[in-house]
Design a protein around this motif. Structure first.
Motif, PDB file in Angstrom:
ATOM      1  N   ILE A 111      38.229  84.129  52.449  1.00 53.95           N
ATOM      2  CA  ILE A 111      39.389  84.745  51.794  1.00 53.95           C
ATOM      3  C   ILE A 111      40.070  83.734  50.874  1.00 53.95           C
ATOM      4  CG2 ILE A 111      41.732  85.619  52.207  1.00 53.95           C
ATOM      5  CD1 ILE A 111      40.538  87.000  54.762  1.00 53.95           C
ATOM      6  N   VAL A 112      40.284  82.523  51.365  1.00 52.34           N
ATOM      7  CA  VAL A 112      40.950  81.488  50.568  1.00 52.34           C
ATOM      8  C   VAL A 112      40.127  81.137  49.332  1.00 52.34           C
ATOM      9  CG1 VAL A 112      41.665  79.059  50.569  1.00 52.34           C
ATOM     10  CG2 VAL A 112      42.273  80.531  52.493  1.00 52.34           C
ATOM     11  N   VAL A 113      38.818  80.969  49.492  1.00 50.48           N
ATOM     12  CA  VAL A 113      37.956  80.616  48.361  1.00 50.48           C
ATOM     13  C   VAL A 113      37.940  81.751  47.336  1.00 50.48           C
ATOM     14  CG1 VAL A 113      35.582  80.077  47.661  1.00 50.48           C
ATOM     15  CG2 VAL A 113      36.564  78.978  49.680  1.00 50.48           C
ATOM     16  N   THR A 114      37.878  82.992  47.794  1.00 47.24           N
ATOM     17  CA  THR A 114      37.907  84.144  46.886  1.00 47.24           C
ATOM     18  C   THR A 114      39.233  84.205  46.137  1.00 47.24           C
ATOM     19  OG1 THR A 114      36.389  85.373  48.312  1.00 47.24           O
ATOM     20  CG2 THR A 114      37.713  86.664  46.758  1.00 47.24           C
TER      21      THR A 114
ATOM     22  N   HIS B 278      31.382  70.089  46.956  1.00 47.36           N
ATOM     23  CA  HIS B 278      31.656  70.978  45.816  1.00 47.36           C
ATOM     24  C   HIS B 278      33.147  71.242  45.659  1.00 47.36           C
ATOM     25  CE1 HIS B 278      27.773  72.095  44.213  1.00 47.36           C
ATOM     26  NE2 HIS B 278      27.306  72.183  45.450  1.00 47.36           N
ATOM     27  N   LEU B 279      33.836  71.442  46.760  1.00 40.38           N
ATOM     28  CA  LEU B 279      35.276  71.681  46.673  1.00 40.38           C
ATOM     29  C   LEU B 279      36.002  70.476  46.092  1.00 40.38           C
ATOM     30  CD1 LEU B 279      35.998  73.647  49.962  1.00 40.38           C
ATOM     31  CD2 LEU B 279      35.992  74.527  47.612  1.00 40.38           C
ATOM     32  N   MET B 280      35.571  69.291  46.468  1.00 44.75           N
ATOM     33  CA  MET B 280      36.199  68.080  45.904  1.00 44.75           C
ATOM     34  C   MET B 280      35.918  67.974  44.407  1.00 44.75           C
ATOM     35  SD  MET B 280      35.967  65.152  48.835  1.00 44.75           S
ATOM     36  CE  MET B 280      34.358  65.442  49.528  1.00 44.75           C
ATOM     37  N   LYS B 281      34.680  68.260  44.008  1.00 49.10           N
ATOM     38  CA  LYS B 281      34.303  68.165  42.593  1.00 49.10           C
ATOM     39  C   LYS B 281      35.006  69.233  41.750  1.00 49.10           C
ATOM     40  CE  LYS B 281      30.963  65.095  41.869  1.00 49.10           C
ATOM     41  NZ  LYS B 281      31.053  64.043  40.864  1.00 49.10           N
TER      42      LYS B 281
ATOM     43  N   ILE C 282      24.973  72.648  54.937  1.00 50.13           N
ATOM     44  CA  ILE C 282      25.630  73.468  53.917  1.00 50.13           C
ATOM     45  C   ILE C 282      27.128  73.193  53.897  1.00 50.13           C
ATOM     46  CG2 ILE C 282      26.229  75.852  53.276  1.00 50.13           C
ATOM     47  CD1 ILE C 282      23.314  75.070  52.598  1.00 50.13           C
ATOM     48  N   ARG C 283      27.738  73.103  55.065  1.00 51.60           N
ATOM     49  CA  ARG C 283      29.184  72.849  55.144  1.00 51.60           C
ATOM     50  C   ARG C 283      29.536  71.547  54.436  1.00 51.60           C
ATOM     51  NH1 ARG C 283      32.711  69.812  56.961  1.00 51.60           N
ATOM     52  NH2 ARG C 283      31.198  68.498  58.005  1.00 51.60           N
ATOM     53  N   ARG C 284      28.745  70.495  54.701  1.00 52.11           N
ATOM     54  CA  ARG C 284      29.014  69.199  54.053  1.00 52.11           C
ATOM     55  C   ARG C 284      28.815  69.269  52.544  1.00 52.11           C
ATOM     56  NH1 ARG C 284      25.551  64.940  57.052  1.00 52.11           N
ATOM     57  NH2 ARG C 284      24.530  66.712  57.958  1.00 52.11           N
ATOM     58  N   GLU C 285      27.800  70.003  52.129  1.00 52.51           N
ATOM     59  CA  GLU C 285      27.535  70.159  50.699  1.00 52.51           C
ATOM     60  C   GLU C 285      28.686  70.919  50.021  1.00 52.51           C
ATOM     61  OE1 GLU C 285      24.352  69.515  47.702  1.00 52.51           O
ATOM     62  OE2 GLU C 285      24.914  68.621  49.604  1.00 52.51           O
ATOM     63  N   MET C 286      29.196  71.946  50.682  1.00 53.76           N
ATOM     64  CA  MET C 286      30.293  72.741  50.109  1.00 53.76           C
ATOM     65  C   MET C 286      31.586  71.929  50.059  1.00 53.76           C
ATOM     66  SD  MET C 286      28.743  75.379  49.140  1.00 53.76           S
ATOM     67  CE  MET C 286      27.226  74.415  49.068  1.00 53.76           C
ATOM     68  N   GLU C 287      31.762  71.053  51.021  1.00 57.40           N
ATOM     69  CA  GLU C 287      32.921  70.156  51.000  1.00 57.40           C
ATOM     70  C   GLU C 287      32.884  69.288  49.745  1.00 57.40           C
ATOM     71  OE1 GLU C 287      35.339  67.893  54.454  1.00 57.40           O
ATOM     72  OE2 GLU C 287      33.193  67.528  54.428  1.00 57.40           O
TER      73      GLU C 287
ATOM     74  N   PHE D  47      32.959  77.543  35.141  1.00 60.06           N
ATOM     75  CA  PHE D  47      32.057  76.782  36.007  1.00 60.06           C
ATOM     76  C   PHE D  47      32.627  76.703  37.423  1.00 60.06           C
ATOM     77  CE2 PHE D  47      30.478  72.880  37.947  1.00 60.06           C
ATOM     78  CZ  PHE D  47      29.107  72.991  37.751  1.00 60.06           C
ATOM     79  N   SER D  48      33.904  76.382  37.534  1.00 55.86           N
ATOM     80  CA  SER D  48      34.558  76.273  38.843  1.00 55.86           C
ATOM     81  C   SER D  48      34.553  77.608  39.572  1.00 55.86           C
ATOM     82  CB  SER D  48      35.990  75.759  38.682  1.00 55.86           C
ATOM     83  OG  SER D  48      35.986  74.474  38.113  1.00 55.86           O
ATOM     84  N   ILE D  49      34.808  78.670  38.842  1.00 51.35           N
ATOM     85  CA  ILE D  49      34.787  80.012  39.431  1.00 51.35           C
ATOM     86  C   ILE D  49      33.393  80.333  39.950  1.00 51.35           C
ATOM     87  CG2 ILE D  49      34.943  82.481  38.887  1.00 51.35           C
ATOM     88  CD1 ILE D  49      37.204  81.631  36.855  1.00 51.35           C
ATOM     89  N   GLN D  50      32.377  80.004  39.163  1.00 51.16           N
ATOM     90  CA  GLN D  50      31.011  80.286  39.594  1.00 51.16           C
ATOM     91  C   GLN D  50      30.666  79.520  40.866  1.00 51.16           C
ATOM     92  OE1 GLN D  50      27.893  79.810  36.649  1.00 51.16           O
ATOM     93  NE2 GLN D  50      26.292  80.104  38.193  1.00 51.16           N
ATOM     94  N   VAL D  51      31.084  78.258  40.943  1.00 50.43           N
ATOM     95  CA  VAL D  51      30.835  77.474  42.160  1.00 50.43           C
ATOM     96  C   VAL D  51      31.464  78.183  43.362  1.00 50.43           C
ATOM     97  CG1 VAL D  51      31.390  75.319  43.388  1.00 50.43           C
ATOM     98  CG2 VAL D  51      30.584  75.233  41.018  1.00 50.43           C
ATOM     99  N   LEU D  52      32.711  78.588  43.217  1.00 45.67           N
ATOM    100  CA  LEU D  52      33.409  79.239  44.325  1.00 45.67           C
ATOM    101  C   LEU D  52      32.749  80.562  44.708  1.00 45.67           C
ATOM    102  CD1 LEU D  52      37.106  78.513  43.257  1.00 45.67           C
ATOM    103  CD2 LEU D  52      35.752  77.317  44.989  1.00 45.67           C
ATOM    104  N   GLU D  53      32.348  81.341  43.716  1.00 50.34           N
ATOM    105  CA  GLU D  53      31.699  82.620  43.999  1.00 50.34           C
ATOM    106  C   GLU D  53      30.332  82.429  44.661  1.00 50.34           C
ATOM    107  OE1 GLU D  53      31.815  84.504  40.143  1.00 50.34           O
ATOM    108  OE2 GLU D  53      33.807  85.365  40.535  1.00 50.34           O
ATOM    109  N   GLU D  54      29.582  81.431  44.203  1.00 49.52           N
ATOM    110  CA  GLU D  54      28.276  81.134  44.809  1.00 49.52           C
ATOM    111  C   GLU D  54      28.472  80.662  46.255  1.00 49.52           C
ATOM    112  OE1 GLU D  54      25.324  81.671  43.455  1.00 49.52           O
ATOM    113  OE2 GLU D  54      25.588  81.639  41.292  1.00 49.52           O
ATOM    114  N   MET D  55      29.528  79.911  46.482  1.00 49.84           N
ATOM    115  CA  MET D  55      29.837  79.416  47.818  1.00 49.84           C
ATOM    116  C   MET D  55      30.116  80.583  48.769  1.00 49.84           C
ATOM    117  SD  MET D  55      32.833  76.662  48.763  1.00 49.84           S
ATOM    118  CE  MET D  55      32.338  75.583  47.441  1.00 49.84           C
ATOM    119  N   VAL D  56      30.924  81.532  48.318  1.00 53.55           N
ATOM    120  CA  VAL D  56      31.238  82.702  49.134  1.00 53.55           C
ATOM    121  C   VAL D  56      29.953  83.458  49.470  1.00 53.55           C
ATOM    122  CG1 VAL D  56      32.372  84.970  49.122  1.00 53.55           C
ATOM    123  CG2 VAL D  56      33.624  82.946  48.373  1.00 53.55           C
TER     124      VAL D  56
END
Length: 143
Positions: free
Chosen positions: A72-75, A129-132, A122-127, A41-50
């Motif tokens: 690069i960091v998220v990947t 997601h990163l916390m979650k 989007i930036r705020r939403e991704m922030e 699940f976490s991987i999918q969130v990160l990949e969708e974010m990228v």
């Protein structure tokens, strides 16, 4: 998180608000899942974010180098988590999570013309997601 914060300082205040319903229910379900499923699940969130940040962000007031470094960091984080999964059999992606990110792309970015304001939303939403996802992964270390 620091890279997202840097991007905030170079952004305008969002004046238009789009309806974004954060998928707390999906995170609640993931929190109850197996360790491998939490990681997936976490991987999918990160990949969708990228994938989302690879859309046209030329109207955002971010430095391109900062965005590239962020991607690069998220990947790398996604790749690192992927190496922790014990059973590497192909498992289907979470469709609801996939649809959520598609809605972000369509309802926020496309409808707002990929404007600086849409990218700030989007930036705020991704922030968030990163916390979650951080909490989700950390729960594996505490169990």
């Amino acid at each position: 998180m620091d890279l997202l914060d840097t991007m905030a300082h170079n952004s305008t205040n969002a004046t238009e608000e789009a309806e974004i319903n954060f998928p707390n229910d999906l995170y609640s379900q993931a929190a109850k899942a197996s360790a491998d499923d939490k990681l997936r699940f976490s991987i999918q969130v990160l990949e969708e974010m990228v994938a989302l940040f690879e859309e046209d962000h030329s109207n955002a007031s971010w430095e391109e180098q900062t965005v590239e470094h962020f991607l690069i960091v998220v990947t790398q984080q996604a790749d690192g988590l992927h190496s922790c999964i014990r059973s590497h059999g192909h498992k289907k992606k979470n469709k609801k999570l996939q649809m959520y990110f598609k809605r972000l792309s369509r309802r926020v970015l496309e409808q707002m013309g990929h404007s600086a304001e849409s990218w700030e939303l989007i930036r705020r939403e991704m922030e968030a997601h990163l916390m979650k996802t951080d909490q989700l992964v950390l729960s594996l270390l505490n169990s």
